[in-house]
Motif scaffolding. Sequence first.
Motif, mmCIF file in Angstrom:
data_model
loop_
_atom_site.group_PDB
_atom_site.id
_atom_site.type_symbol
_atom_site.label_atom_id
_atom_site.label_comp_id
_atom_site.label_asym_id
_atom_site.label_seq_id
_atom_site.Cartn_x
_atom_site.Cartn_y
_atom_site.Cartn_z
ATOM 1 N N ARG A 46 5.521 6.732 1.878
ATOM 2 C CA ARG A 46 5.921 5.464 2.482
ATOM 3 C C ARG A 46 5.187 4.323 1.810
ATOM 4 N N LEU A 47 5.828 3.176 1.814
ATOM 5 C CA LEU A 47 5.264 1.958 1.267
ATOM 6 C C LEU A 47 5.054 1.011 2.438
ATOM 7 N N VAL A 48 3.871 0.420 2.533
ATOM 8 C CA VAL A 48 3.550 -0.483 3.636
ATOM 9 C C VAL A 48 3.254 -1.864 3.069
ATOM 10 N N VAL A 49 3.955 -2.862 3.576
ATOM 11 C CA VAL A 49 3.721 -4.251 3.200
ATOM 12 C C VAL A 49 2.987 -4.905 4.366
ATOM 13 N N THR A 50 1.870 -5.587 4.072
ATOM 14 C CA THR A 50 1.108 -6.254 5.128
ATOM 15 C C THR A 50 0.844 -7.710 4.766
ATOM 16 N N SER A 51 0.801 -8.540 5.796
ATOM 17 C CA SER A 51 0.424 -9.938 5.653
ATOM 18 C C SER A 51 0.075 -10.468 7.042
ATOM 19 N N ASN A 52 -0.229 -11.736 7.106
ATOM 20 C CA ASN A 52 -0.489 -12.401 8.382
ATOM 21 C C ASN A 52 0.634 -13.397 8.633
ATOM 22 N N GLY A 53 1.170 -13.356 9.854
ATOM 23 C CA GLY A 53 2.256 -14.242 10.218
ATOM 24 C C GLY A 53 1.786 -15.656 10.496
ATOM 25 N N VAL A 54 2.726 -16.570 10.682
ATOM 26 C CA VAL A 54 2.388 -17.959 10.977
ATOM 27 C C VAL A 54 1.600 -18.081 12.284
ATOM 28 N N ASP A 55 1.730 -17.075 13.138
ATOM 29 C CA ASP A 55 0.965 -17.065 14.392
ATOM 30 C C ASP A 55 -0.458 -16.530 14.196
ATOM 31 N N THR A 83 0.850 -1.187 0.000
ATOM 32 C CA THR A 83 0.000 0.000 0.000
ATOM 33 C C THR A 83 0.886 1.238 0.000
ATOM 34 N N ILE A 84 0.579 2.166 -0.904
ATOM 35 C CA ILE A 84 1.277 3.446 -0.995
ATOM 36 C C ILE A 84 0.183 4.498 -1.146
ATOM 37 N N GLY A 85 -0.089 5.225 -0.073
ATOM 38 C CA GLY A 85 -1.207 6.171 -0.116
ATOM 39 C C GLY A 85 -2.496 5.425 -0.407
ATOM 40 N N SER A 86 -3.221 5.829 -1.465
ATOM 41 C CA SER A 86 -4.466 5.166 -1.825
ATOM 42 C C SER A 86 -4.258 3.990 -2.787
ATOM 43 N N PHE A 87 -3.029 3.796 -3.234
ATOM 44 C CA PHE A 87 -2.704 2.686 -4.138
ATOM 45 C C PHE A 87 -2.509 1.404 -3.337
ATOM 46 N N LYS A 88 -3.089 0.306 -3.840
ATOM 47 C CA LYS A 88 -2.917 -0.978 -3.162
ATOM 48 C C LYS A 88 -2.771 -2.080 -4.208
ATOM 49 N N ALA A 89 -1.804 -2.987 -3.996
ATOM 50 C CA ALA A 89 -1.586 -4.102 -4.914
ATOM 51 C C ALA A 89 -1.327 -5.370 -4.121
ATOM 52 N N ARG A 90 -1.849 -6.453 -4.619
ATOM 53 C CA ARG A 90 -1.575 -7.758 -4.015
ATOM 54 C C ARG A 90 -0.363 -8.362 -4.712
ATOM 55 N N LEU A 91 0.570 -8.858 -3.927
ATOM 56 C CA LEU A 91 1.764 -9.487 -4.480
ATOM 57 C C LEU A 91 1.568 -10.990 -4.609
ATOM 58 N N VAL A 92 2.346 -11.585 -5.493
ATOM 59 C CA VAL A 92 2.442 -13.032 -5.578
ATOM 60 C C VAL A 92 3.422 -13.420 -4.480
ATOM 61 N N ALA A 93 2.993 -14.311 -3.587
ATOM 62 C CA ALA A 93 3.821 -14.612 -2.421
ATOM 63 C C ALA A 93 4.324 -16.044 -2.454
ATOM 64 N N GLY A 94 5.537 -16.191 -1.927
ATOM 65 C CA GLY A 94 6.129 -17.510 -1.788
ATOM 66 C C GLY A 94 6.971 -17.518 -0.534
ATOM 67 N N GLY A 95 6.600 -18.281 0.455
ATOM 68 C CA GLY A 95 7.383 -18.330 1.688
ATOM 69 C C GLY A 95 7.446 -16.979 2.357
ATOM 70 N N VAL A 96 8.635 -16.393 2.403
ATOM 71 C CA VAL A 96 8.830 -15.086 3.041
ATOM 72 C C VAL A 96 9.089 -13.981 2.013
ATOM 73 N N ASP A 97 8.782 -14.246 0.742
ATOM 74 C CA ASP A 97 9.037 -13.294 -0.330
ATOM 75 C C ASP A 97 7.750 -12.935 -1.055
ATOM 76 N N GLY A 98 7.785 -11.799 -1.743
ATOM 77 C CA GLY A 98 6.662 -11.375 -2.558
ATOM 78 C C GLY A 98 7.154 -10.631 -3.787
ATOM 79 N N TRP A 99 6.413 -10.771 -4.889
ATOM 80 C CA TRP A 99 6.736 -10.123 -6.152
ATOM 81 C C TRP A 99 5.462 -9.605 -6.778
#
Length: 166
Positions: A129-138, A94-110
């Motif tokens: 600022r650029l904010v990366v969000t996800s849910n952890g293994v917990d 997320t960057i301001g009002s822009f939001k994109a979903r990444l392709v994720a693998g393990g601990v990486d994203g593209w």
Amino acid sequence: MSVDRLVAPLFVGFALIVSAPAAAREALGIFGTWGAFRDARPPRCFAIAEPAGAPRGEWRPFLSVARWPARGVAGQIHVRLSRARAAGAPVYVTIGSFKARLVAGGVDGWAADARADAAIVAAMRGGDRLVVTSNGVDGRRFTDVYPLRGAATAIDAATLACAKRG
């Protein structure tokens, strides 16, 4: 002393140990909290940063924007998360009002493709600022925050360095 002056020496050390031998890596400059580098083998140039206040764990999280001239790839986004994500958990940028979903693998994203890479880089150029969000293994949500001061200049330095050498 500014945060940039404190972060820069640590950041240079980090970038020198990422993937290629130090002798093959050329530092192009530090711009805010972003650095730009060129590797000879394989030929690539990239801008890279660590998230603000990233916890130290098994690996060092980062966000990079790379150019791989021999592969015809430019502006490729790569995120190494600060924490392991839960299986199947989405990763968002997320960057301001822009939001994109990444392709994720393990601990990486593209980014999903070159068009998504270009959209993210364009948003980075105009954002704070650029904010990366996800849910952890917990199961808990986590965020990695990247200040974008200096990002555009670092991306441009990496782009120009690879354009000169092809």
